[in-house]
Design an enzyme around this catalytic site. Structure first.
Site, PDB file in Angstrom:
ATOM      1  N   GLY A 104      -0.382  61.289  -1.456  1.00 20.67           N
ATOM      2  CA  GLY A 104      -1.015  60.573  -2.559  1.00 20.67           C
ATOM      3  C   GLY A 104      -0.176  60.577  -3.823  1.00 20.67           C
ATOM      4  N   ARG A 168       1.531  58.346   4.218  1.00 19.47           N
ATOM      5  CA  ARG A 168       0.995  59.612   4.725  1.00 19.47           C
ATOM      6  C   ARG A 168       1.438  59.917   6.155  1.00 19.47           C
ATOM      7  NH1 ARG A 168      -2.617  61.968   1.365  1.00 19.47           N
ATOM      8  NH2 ARG A 168      -3.541  60.697  -0.284  1.00 19.47           N
ATOM      9  N   ASP A 199       1.106  69.573   2.860  1.00 22.58           N
ATOM     10  CA  ASP A 199       1.434  69.026   4.174  1.00 22.58           C
ATOM     11  C   ASP A 199       2.830  68.424   4.187  1.00 22.58           C
ATOM     12  OD1 ASP A 199      -0.934  69.749   5.376  1.00 22.58           O
ATOM     13  OD2 ASP A 199      -1.917  67.821   5.037  1.00 22.58           O
ATOM     14  N   LYS A 225       4.202  68.406  -5.438  1.00 21.22           N
ATOM     15  CA  LYS A 225       3.418  67.300  -6.000  1.00 21.22           C
ATOM     16  C   LYS A 225       1.984  67.357  -5.486  1.00 21.22           C
ATOM     17  CE  LYS A 225       2.582  64.217  -3.581  1.00 21.22           C
ATOM     18  NZ  LYS A 225       1.397  63.772  -2.774  1.00 21.22           N
ATOM     19  N   THR A 226       1.008  67.366  -6.360  1.00 17.85           N
ATOM     20  CA  THR A 226      -0.383  67.067  -6.035  1.00 17.85           C
ATOM     21  C   THR A 226      -1.218  67.221  -7.298  1.00 17.85           C
ATOM     22  OG1 THR A 226      -2.383  67.714  -4.842  1.00 17.85           O
ATOM     23  CG2 THR A 226      -0.775  69.435  -5.179  1.00 17.85           C
ATOM     24  N   ASP A 228      -4.231  67.762  -7.290  1.00 25.10           N
ATOM     25  CA  ASP A 228      -5.277  68.740  -6.996  1.00 25.10           C
ATOM     26  C   ASP A 228      -4.931  70.144  -7.480  1.00 25.10           C
ATOM     27  OD1 ASP A 228      -6.634  66.703  -5.817  1.00 25.10           O
ATOM     28  OD2 ASP A 228      -6.415  67.411  -3.758  1.00 25.10           O
TER      29      ASP A 228
END
Length: 566
Positions: A104, A168, A199, A225-226, A228
C-alpha cells in the site's frame, strides 16, 4: 516552467502507449513550492564515510528455523556508516540499481527513490536507476522505466506512489524466483531496493537469499514503509508514512470535534486505518484528545467482549449527559473486531463454514456454529452479519476494511442506551455519526519529517548497495535529534523475523510491532483519557505545515518511544 518527465520503458507493449508521468506545470502553488525544497542529510552521509559491521545478529523468534530458511544470510551483522578521512568505496564504480514499490501507498515513497538517485549521482557517477513498474510483478515481468533527473523531478517531496506505481504481488514460487533472476541478469543489476512493509521486506530477504544462493551479484536492500506504524524495532525506530498519515487524520478529527462542539448533539464514531495494530488510533488520540479511544491491544489483553466495549462507551455517554454534554468523539481502530476474543472465535468458525459449506438462505449452515458464536452472530446488526460473510482475502482473512465497525457500535450503543432510558439511566437523545478515515491519509504531501526521513533512507540504501551489502533494511536513527545528527545504517532483515506454521511448513515473517501497553505512548494516553472523557479538551491540529515553527514537529509516538516528552 519545470522540465517535463521523460521515460524509457523496458516493456515493448507499454512503449506503444507512453506514460508521461506528472507535469509540474499543473501543480498547485503548494506542490510547486516543494519541488525545489532542498532537504538536509545526516552529517555522516554528507561527508566521507566508511561502513562498519556490528556483532552477529540473531532473530526475533525461532532462530534455529530462521537459520534453516536463510542459510546464506542468517547471522550476518547490521551495518553502520561512520565518519572517515577518506571513503574506501570506489567513486568511479558505475552501478545498475533497480527500485520497486511494494504494498500500500505511504507518503514519502517518492523521496526514497529520489534519495537513491541522488546518492548514485553524487557517489557513483554514470550509474543507472531502473524503476520496476507496478510492484514486484514489474520485476518478474521485467517491466521498468529508466529513471532520469527529468523524470524524477516532478515527484520530489510529493505524495503518492505513481512515479512507478505499486503492487501486492509476491515473489515466492520457484518459477517467480527464476523470473526475478532472469530480470536481474538481463539488466545486469548490482542491486534492488524494495520499498515496503513487513510482508514486502520479508519478500526482499527471501529474494536476497535466493540471489546469493545462486551466486548472482545482485544485492537486495529494504526500506521500512507502512502508515500503520507496525514495522519498527530498536534499530528501525519508525516506518515512513506514519507521521504524515496521522497528521492528516488528526486534522480531520479536529474538524469533526469542532463540528461536535458546534452542534452539541452528535457523537462522531471515527474508524481509522490499522488492521493489525492500533498505532494510528493511539497517535491520533495523543494529538487530538477525543472523549473515547479504543485500543485493540488493550481490548485483547483484557479479553473484553463486544458487550463490555458497548457498555464502556454507553457509560461515558451517560456521564457526559449528566454534565450537559450530549456530543463527543470516539476513535476506533480498523482492526478492533479482530482483537475481541469472542469475535475472533466467531470468525474462525465462519471461516470453516465458508470453506466447506454452502451458505443457504434457510440458515442451516448456522448449525455448524457453537452456541456462543451463534448467540453473538445473532446479536450483531444485519449489515455486519453480511459483511462477516464476505469473500475472504487471498490469505483467508476477513476483509476487515469492509466491516463497518463504527456503524455496528453506533447501533449497539443506541440499543443499550434505549434500555437504560427505560429505567431512567439515560435521559438525552443519542445521535451517532459514522466516519472511516482510510485512503485519505495514504498519499498526502509528506510532512517535513517524512520527506526528510525518506530521503535519508533512500540515500542510505544507495550507500549500503555501494558497499556491497545485501539482506539489510535501511535504518536511520537518533530521530529526536536534529537531522544532521541522525545515524545511518542497515539492519539485518533476518534479525526482525520469526516463523509461522502455514500449510504444514514454517514460513518466515517479520514480526509486527503492536501497541505495547507498558510503553510510554500508551501510558501517556492512559494517564489522560479519563479526564478527556468527561471534559472537552479537544485539540484541532489543523493542516500539515511545511514551513514555520510547526513544520518540524514529530509525532508523539516516536518522541515518547525515544524518551522525549512530546
Amino acid at each position: 516552467m519545470a522540465p517535463s518527465p521523460m521515460h524509457a520503458n523496458g516493456d515493448i507493449s507499454a512503449a506503444k502507449t507512453p506514460v508521461t508521468g506528472r507535469l509540474a506545470t499543473v501543480y498547485s502553488d503548494v506542490q510547486n513550492s516543494r519541488l525545489d525544497h532542498s532537504l538536509p542529510l545526516p552529517k555522516v552521509i554528507k561527508n566521507q564515510f566508511d561502513v562498519v559491521d556490528g556483532p552477529a545478529s540473531s532473530a526475533a523468534g525461532n532462530p534455529d528455523e530462521i537459520a534453516k530458511l536463510f542459510p546464506c544470510l542468517y547471522g550476518q551483522p547490521s551495518a553502520l556508516l561512520v565518519p572517515a578521512d577518506g571513503s574506501k568505496l570506489a567513486s568511479e564504480q558505475k552501478l545498475k540499481i533497480g527500485v520497486v514499490l511494494s504494498g500500500g501507498q505511504a507518503p514519502g515513497g517518492h523521496n526514497v527513490i529520489s534519495g537513491i538517485f541522488d546518492y548514485l549521482q553524487e557517489h557513483c557517477k554514470g550509474s543507472t536507476l531502473y524503476g520496476f513498474k507496478g510492484g514486484p510483478a514489474g520485476i518478474m515481468k521485467c517491466k521498468y522505466v529508466t529513471l532520469t533527473s527529468e523524470y524524477i523531478y516532478p515527484y520530489r517531496n510529493q505524495g503518492g506512489f505513481d512515479m512507478i506505481c505499486s503492487g501486492r504481488d509476491k515473489i515466492e514460487t520457484q518459477e517467480q524466483f527464476k523470473q526475478a533472476q532472469e530480470t536481474a541478469q538481463k539488466l545486469d543489476l548490482d542491486g534492488i531496493v524494495v520499498i515496503g512493509g513487513d510482508d514486502s521486506n520479508t519478500n526482499a530477504c527471501l529474494l536476497a537469499e535466493n540471489f546469493r544462493s545462486n551466486n548472482l551479484k545482485t544485492r537486495v536492500i529494504g526500506c521500512p514503509k507502512t502508515i500503520d506504524g507496525d514495522l519498527k524495532c530498536k534499530e528501525v525506530p519508525t516506518s515512513f508514512g506514519f507521521d504524515t498519515a496521522c497528521k492528516i487524520y488528526a486534522e480531520m478529527i479536529g474538524n469533526v470535534m469542532t463540528d461536535a462542539r458546534s452542534t452539541g448533539k452528535y457523537y462522531h464514531f471515527v474508524r481509522l486505518m490499522g488492521r493489525a495494530a492500533s498505532h494510528i488510533t493511539l497517535e491520533c488520540a495523543l494529538q487530538t484528545h477525543p472523549n473515547i479511544t479504543l485500543i485493540g491491544e488493550e481490548v485483547a489483553s483484557k479479553k473484553e467482549t463486544l458487550k463490555n466495549v458497548t457498555n464502556y462507551i454507553a457509560d461515558v455517554i451517560c456521564k457526559r449527559g449528566e454534565l450537559g454534554y450530549n456530543y463527543g468523539v470516539i476513535l476506533i481502530p480498523e482492526g478492533l473486531i479482530d482483537f475481541i476474543p469472542e469475535v475472533q472465535q466467531l470468525i474462525a468458525e465462519l471461516n470453516e463454514v465458508l470453506a466447506h459449506e454452502t451458505v443457504d438462505e434457510g440458515g442451516l449452515w448456522k448449525q455448524k456454529l457453537t452456541s456462543q458464536s451463534l448467540q453473538l452472530f445473532e446479536l450483531l446488526p444485519t449489515a455486519i452479519q453480511e459483511q462477516l460473510m464476505l469473500e475472504r482475502d487471498p490469505h483467508g482473512n476477513v476483509q476487515v476494511a469492509k466491516i463497518e465497525t463504527e456503524k455496528m457500535l453506533i447501533e449497539m450503543v443506541e440499543a443499550e442506551l434505549e434500555q437504560r432510558k427505560k429505567v431512567g439511566g439515560y435521559k438525552a437523545q443519542f445521535q451517532g455519526q459514522s466516519h472511516f478515515f482510510g485512503y485519505e491519509g495514504r498519499c498526502g504531501l509528506p510532512s517535513m519529517f517524512d520527506a526528510t526521513y525518506c530521503y535519508a533512507l533512500g540515500y542510505g540504501a544507495g550507500a549500503l548497495l555501494h558497499s556491497g551489502k545485501t539482506g539489510l533494511i535501511s535504518s536511520v536513527g537518533n530521530l529526536a535529534a536534529p537531522v544532521e545528527e541522525w545515524t545511518v545504517g542497515g539492519t539485518a532483515l533476518t534479525s526482525l523475523m520469526d516463523v509461522e506454521r502455514r500449510h504444514g511448513k514454517f514460513k518466515p515473517v517479520i514480526k509486527k510491532a503492536m501497541v505495547e501497553l507498558e510503553a510510554a505512548p500508551f501510558k501517556s494516553f492512559a494517564s489522560m483519557r479519563e479526564e478527556w472523557a468527561l471534559t472537552n479538551q479537544y485539540i484541532s491540529p489543523g493542516p500539515i505545515q511545511f514551513v514555520g515553527p510547526e513544520s518540524d514537529k514529530v509525532n508523539h509516538t516516536l518522541l515518547l518511544e525515544l524518551g522525549v516528552q512530546a
